[in-house]
Design a protein around this motif. Structure first.
Motif, PDB file in Angstrom:
ATOM      1  N   LYS A 181       0.864  -1.182   0.000  1.00  0.00           N
ATOM      2  CA  LYS A 181       0.000   0.000   0.000  1.00  0.00           C
ATOM      3  C   LYS A 181       0.893   1.222   0.000  1.00  0.00           C
ATOM      4  O   LYS A 181       1.624   1.472   0.963  1.00  0.00           O
ATOM      5  CB  LYS A 181      -0.924   0.023   1.218  1.00  0.00           C
ATOM      6  CG  LYS A 181      -1.801   1.291   1.280  1.00  0.00           C
ATOM      7  CD  LYS A 181      -2.521   1.414   2.608  1.00  0.00           C
ATOM      8  CE  LYS A 181      -3.621   0.385   2.729  1.00  0.00           C
ATOM      9  NZ  LYS A 181      -4.393   0.616   3.993  1.00  0.00           N
ATOM     10  N   VAL A 182       0.874   1.978  -1.078  1.00  0.00           N
ATOM     11  CA  VAL A 182       1.726   3.151  -1.206  1.00  0.00           C
ATOM     12  C   VAL A 182       1.007   4.375  -0.663  1.00  0.00           C
ATOM     13  O   VAL A 182      -0.141   4.644  -1.019  1.00  0.00           O
ATOM     14  CB  VAL A 182       2.117   3.385  -2.680  1.00  0.00           C
ATOM     15  CG1 VAL A 182       2.911   4.679  -2.814  1.00  0.00           C
ATOM     16  CG2 VAL A 182       2.915   2.206  -3.209  1.00  0.00           C
ATOM     17  N   LYS A 183       1.696   5.105   0.206  1.00  0.00           N
ATOM     18  CA  LYS A 183       1.202   6.391   0.687  1.00  0.00           C
ATOM     19  C   LYS A 183       2.131   7.460   0.153  1.00  0.00           C
ATOM     20  O   LYS A 183       3.313   7.494   0.514  1.00  0.00           O
ATOM     21  CB  LYS A 183       1.162   6.420   2.209  1.00  0.00           C
ATOM     22  CG  LYS A 183       0.095   5.506   2.814  1.00  0.00           C
ATOM     23  CD  LYS A 183      -0.085   5.785   4.293  1.00  0.00           C
ATOM     24  CE  LYS A 183      -1.295   5.051   4.839  1.00  0.00           C
ATOM     25  NZ  LYS A 183      -1.547   5.393   6.249  1.00  0.00           N
ATOM     26  N   ASP A 184       1.617   8.316  -0.700  1.00  0.00           N
ATOM     27  CA  ASP A 184       2.417   9.362  -1.321  1.00  0.00           C
ATOM     28  C   ASP A 184       2.233  10.641  -0.531  1.00  0.00           C
ATOM     29  O   ASP A 184       1.154  11.243  -0.528  1.00  0.00           O
ATOM     30  CB  ASP A 184       1.975   9.554  -2.775  1.00  0.00           C
ATOM     31  CG  ASP A 184       2.957  10.411  -3.562  1.00  0.00           C
ATOM     32  OD1 ASP A 184       3.393  11.435  -3.021  1.00  0.00           O
ATOM     33  OD2 ASP A 184       3.271  10.050  -4.704  1.00  0.00           O
ATOM     34  N   ASP A 185       3.290  11.063   0.136  1.00  0.00           N
ATOM     35  CA  ASP A 185       3.203  12.228   1.010  1.00  0.00           C
ATOM     36  C   ASP A 185       2.906  13.503   0.235  1.00  0.00           C
ATOM     37  O   ASP A 185       2.205  14.384   0.704  1.00  0.00           O
ATOM     38  CB  ASP A 185       4.519  12.393   1.780  1.00  0.00           C
ATOM     39  CG  ASP A 185       4.473  13.522   2.798  1.00  0.00           C
ATOM     40  OD1 ASP A 185       3.661  13.447   3.716  1.00  0.00           O
ATOM     41  OD2 ASP A 185       5.256  14.472   2.649  1.00  0.00           O
ATOM     42  N   SER A 186       3.417  13.599  -0.996  1.00  0.00           N
ATOM     43  CA  SER A 186       3.256  14.846  -1.753  1.00  0.00           C
ATOM     44  C   SER A 186       1.858  14.998  -2.321  1.00  0.00           C
ATOM     45  O   SER A 186       1.380  16.106  -2.525  1.00  0.00           O
ATOM     46  CB  SER A 186       4.277  14.900  -2.889  1.00  0.00           C
ATOM     47  OG  SER A 186       4.051  13.861  -3.809  1.00  0.00           O
ATOM     48  N   GLU A 187       1.193  13.876  -2.576  1.00  0.00           N
ATOM     49  CA  GLU A 187      -0.125  13.944  -3.202  1.00  0.00           C
ATOM     50  C   GLU A 187      -1.246  13.510  -2.262  1.00  0.00           C
ATOM     51  O   GLU A 187      -2.417  13.614  -2.607  1.00  0.00           O
ATOM     52  CB  GLU A 187      -0.151  13.045  -4.446  1.00  0.00           C
ATOM     53  CG  GLU A 187       0.853  13.467  -5.506  1.00  0.00           C
ATOM     54  CD  GLU A 187       0.863  12.514  -6.702  1.00  0.00           C
ATOM     55  OE1 GLU A 187       0.049  11.578  -6.699  1.00  0.00           O
ATOM     56  OE2 GLU A 187       1.681  12.721  -7.604  1.00  0.00           O
ATOM     57  N   CYS A 188      -0.867  13.031  -1.062  1.00  0.00           N
ATOM     58  CA  CYS A 188      -1.850  12.542  -0.113  1.00  0.00           C
ATOM     59  C   CYS A 188      -2.765  11.492  -0.740  1.00  0.00           C
ATOM     60  O   CYS A 188      -3.977  11.491  -0.547  1.00  0.00           O
ATOM     61  CB  CYS A 188      -2.690  13.687   0.466  1.00  0.00           C
ATOM     62  SG  CYS A 188      -1.717  14.921   1.377  1.00  0.00           S
ATOM     63  N   THR A 189      -2.184  10.612  -1.511  1.00  0.00           N
ATOM     64  CA  THR A 189      -2.956   9.571  -2.169  1.00  0.00           C
ATOM     65  C   THR A 189      -2.478   8.209  -1.682  1.00  0.00           C
ATOM     66  O   THR A 189      -1.405   8.057  -1.128  1.00  0.00           O
ATOM     67  CB  THR A 189      -2.807   9.642  -3.697  1.00  0.00           C
ATOM     68  OG1 THR A 189      -1.422   9.484  -4.043  1.00  0.00           O
ATOM     69  CG2 THR A 189      -3.294  10.963  -4.231  1.00  0.00           C
ATOM     70  N   GLU A 190      -3.303   7.191  -1.935  1.00  0.00           N
ATOM     71  CA  GLU A 190      -2.944   5.830  -1.600  1.00  0.00           C
ATOM     72  C   GLU A 190      -3.146   4.953  -2.834  1.00  0.00           C
ATOM     73  O   GLU A 190      -4.057   5.177  -3.621  1.00  0.00           O
ATOM     74  CB  GLU A 190      -3.788   5.283  -0.447  1.00  0.00           C
ATOM     75  CG  GLU A 190      -3.477   5.906   0.892  1.00  0.00           C
ATOM     76  CD  GLU A 190      -4.182   5.203   2.042  1.00  0.00           C
ATOM     77  OE1 GLU A 190      -4.843   4.191   1.772  1.00  0.00           O
ATOM     78  OE2 GLU A 190      -4.054   5.667   3.187  1.00  0.00           O
ATOM     79  N   MET A 191      -2.304   3.941  -2.977  1.00  0.00           N
ATOM     80  CA  MET A 191      -2.414   2.996  -4.069  1.00  0.00           C
ATOM     81  C   MET A 191      -1.987   1.641  -3.543  1.00  0.00           C
ATOM     82  O   MET A 191      -1.004   1.548  -2.797  1.00  0.00           O
ATOM     83  CB  MET A 191      -1.519   3.426  -5.231  1.00  0.00           C
ATOM     84  CG  MET A 191      -1.451   2.430  -6.378  1.00  0.00           C
ATOM     85  SD  MET A 191      -0.354   3.027  -7.710  1.00  0.00           S
ATOM     86  CE  MET A 191       1.234   2.950  -6.868  1.00  0.00           C
ATOM     87  N   VAL A 192      -2.690   0.584  -3.904  1.00  0.00           N
ATOM     88  CA  VAL A 192      -2.333  -0.757  -3.491  1.00  0.00           C
ATOM     89  C   VAL A 192      -1.988  -1.577  -4.718  1.00  0.00           C
ATOM     90  O   VAL A 192      -2.726  -1.554  -5.707  1.00  0.00           O
ATOM     91  CB  VAL A 192      -3.503  -1.424  -2.711  1.00  0.00           C
ATOM     92  CG1 VAL A 192      -3.114  -2.859  -2.323  1.00  0.00           C
ATOM     93  CG2 VAL A 192      -3.856  -0.623  -1.478  1.00  0.00           C
ATOM     94  N   TYR A 193      -0.863  -2.295  -4.667  1.00  0.00           N
ATOM     95  CA  TYR A 193      -0.510  -3.187  -5.772  1.00  0.00           C
ATOM     96  C   TYR A 193       0.033  -4.479  -5.202  1.00  0.00           C
ATOM     97  O   TYR A 193       0.461  -4.551  -4.040  1.00  0.00           O
ATOM     98  CB  TYR A 193       0.494  -2.539  -6.724  1.00  0.00           C
ATOM     99  CG  TYR A 193       1.835  -2.228  -6.139  1.00  0.00           C
ATOM    100  CD1 TYR A 193       2.860  -3.174  -6.086  1.00  0.00           C
ATOM    101  CD2 TYR A 193       2.121  -0.964  -5.635  1.00  0.00           C
ATOM    102  CE1 TYR A 193       4.097  -2.875  -5.557  1.00  0.00           C
ATOM    103  CE2 TYR A 193       3.361  -0.664  -5.083  1.00  0.00           C
ATOM    104  CZ  TYR A 193       4.344  -1.625  -5.073  1.00  0.00           C
ATOM    105  OH  TYR A 193       5.573  -1.330  -4.531  1.00  0.00           O
ATOM    106  N   SER A 194       0.028  -5.517  -6.010  1.00  0.00           N
ATOM    107  CA  SER A 194       0.512  -6.820  -5.585  1.00  0.00           C
ATOM    108  C   SER A 194       2.041  -6.828  -5.551  1.00  0.00           C
ATOM    109  O   SER A 194       2.695  -6.372  -6.489  1.00  0.00           O
ATOM    110  CB  SER A 194       0.025  -7.917  -6.537  1.00  0.00           C
ATOM    111  OG  SER A 194       0.650  -9.158  -6.253  1.00  0.00           O
ATOM    112  N   ALA A 195       2.606  -7.378  -4.479  1.00  0.00           N
ATOM    113  CA  ALA A 195       4.051  -7.481  -4.374  1.00  0.00           C
ATOM    114  C   ALA A 195       4.611  -8.491  -5.355  1.00  0.00           C
ATOM    115  O   ALA A 195       5.804  -8.478  -5.655  1.00  0.00           O
ATOM    116  CB  ALA A 195       4.460  -7.862  -2.956  1.00  0.00           C
ATOM    117  N   ALA A 196       3.768  -9.371  -5.874  1.00  0.00           N
ATOM    118  CA  ALA A 196       4.228 -10.397  -6.803  1.00  0.00           C
ATOM    119  C   ALA A 196       4.155  -9.937  -8.249  1.00  0.00           C
ATOM    120  O   ALA A 196       4.560 -10.654  -9.150  1.00  0.00           O
ATOM    121  CB  ALA A 196       3.392 -11.667  -6.641  1.00  0.00           C
ATOM    122  N   ALA A 197       3.670  -8.715  -8.473  1.00  0.00           N
ATOM    123  CA  ALA A 197       3.499  -8.236  -9.855  1.00  0.00           C
ATOM    124  C   ALA A 197       4.848  -8.021 -10.517  1.00  0.00           C
ATOM    125  O   ALA A 197       5.825  -7.735  -9.866  1.00  0.00           O
ATOM    126  CB  ALA A 197       2.708  -6.926  -9.836  1.00  0.00           C
TER     127      ALA A 197
END
Length: 238
Positions: A222-238
């Motif tokens: 789960k990525v938390k981008d401090d500059s954009e205040c956004t979240e994104m989830v991706y598979s670690a196996a991708a």
């Protein structure tokens, strides 16, 4: 990974360029929060302004210039409680600070360090660079040239500090120290060693986080981008 097994999520905080002293305070707070169960396993992904750091052994003799001259180089100096010797952090160097419960990850200290090394080796290989650990010389090397450093702190089974992977920093800064206390060895970068054109630094940060997550058997990031205040989830196996 597939199937109906439990998902294990690693949070990745993308912080951009952060002063070293600020990340020390942040890591202290996050380790306390992780120990108390207020935050999950996470990793800080960032870069620092020019900074020299010592580990807990305080090997000041491996700084080759007077401390008073560092301001003229545009660099700060910090003494820390991590393992390892003196090193340099600066722009275009990918730094990861995992805040993990080793008990939850199921690793001891040595296997944890080997996992950090494996993540850097994997990312280097994406660009045709054959990097590897060197026995007792912690970190990752291309021949006799060091491309990635490791200095960790483990307190009651919780980790802080971490790894520094040279994408394309100003290697001239390393001439003012004995990097990691190992004399007569050069420091290199992915830019110097790569067989192909490199993508933007953000892509390599992402690849390091992804490799770290896979190495430690997280299923998702789960990525938390401090500059954009956004979240994104991706598979670690991708």
């Amino acid at each position: 990974m597939s199937g109906g097994g439990a998902r294990r999520v690693l949070e990745a905080w993308r912080l951009g360029v952060v002063k070293y002293g600020d990340t020390l305070k942040l890591q202290e707070r996050l380790v306390a929060d992780r120990r108390a169960g207020r935050v999950p396993d996470l990793v800080l992904s960032l870069q620092h302004p020019p900074t020299y750091t010592f580990g807990k052994r305080r090997t000041d003799h491996n700084l080759l210039v007077p401390e008073s001259s560092l301001a003229g180089l545009g660099a700060e100096l910090h003494r820390t409680e991590r393992g390892g010797d003196v090193t340099f952090h600066g722009p275009r160097q990918a730094v990861l600070y995992p805040i993990l419960s080793l008990r939850d990850v199921g690793l001891g200290a040595r296997r944890y360090v080997e996992g950090l090394e494996a993540a850097m080796v994997e990312v280097a290989s994406l660009y045709g660079v054959e990097a590897r650990p060197r026995g007792r010389c912690t970190g990752v090397w291309v021949g006799d040239r060091k491309i990635g450093a490791i200095g960790v702190r483990i307190s009651s089974g919780f980790t802080s500090h971490g790894l520094a992977f040279n994408i394309d920093p100003d290697l001239g800064y390393f001439k003012h120290i004995v990097p990691c206390g190992i004399a007569n060895k050069d420091v290199t970068s992915l830019r110097q060693e790569a067989k192909v054109e490199l993508p933007p630094d953000e892509v390599i940060h992402h690849q390091l986080v992804q490799s770290l997550a896979k190495t430690f058997r997280f299923t998702d990031v789960k990525v938390k981008d401090d500059s954009e205040c956004t979240e994104m989830v991706y598979s670690a196996a991708a």
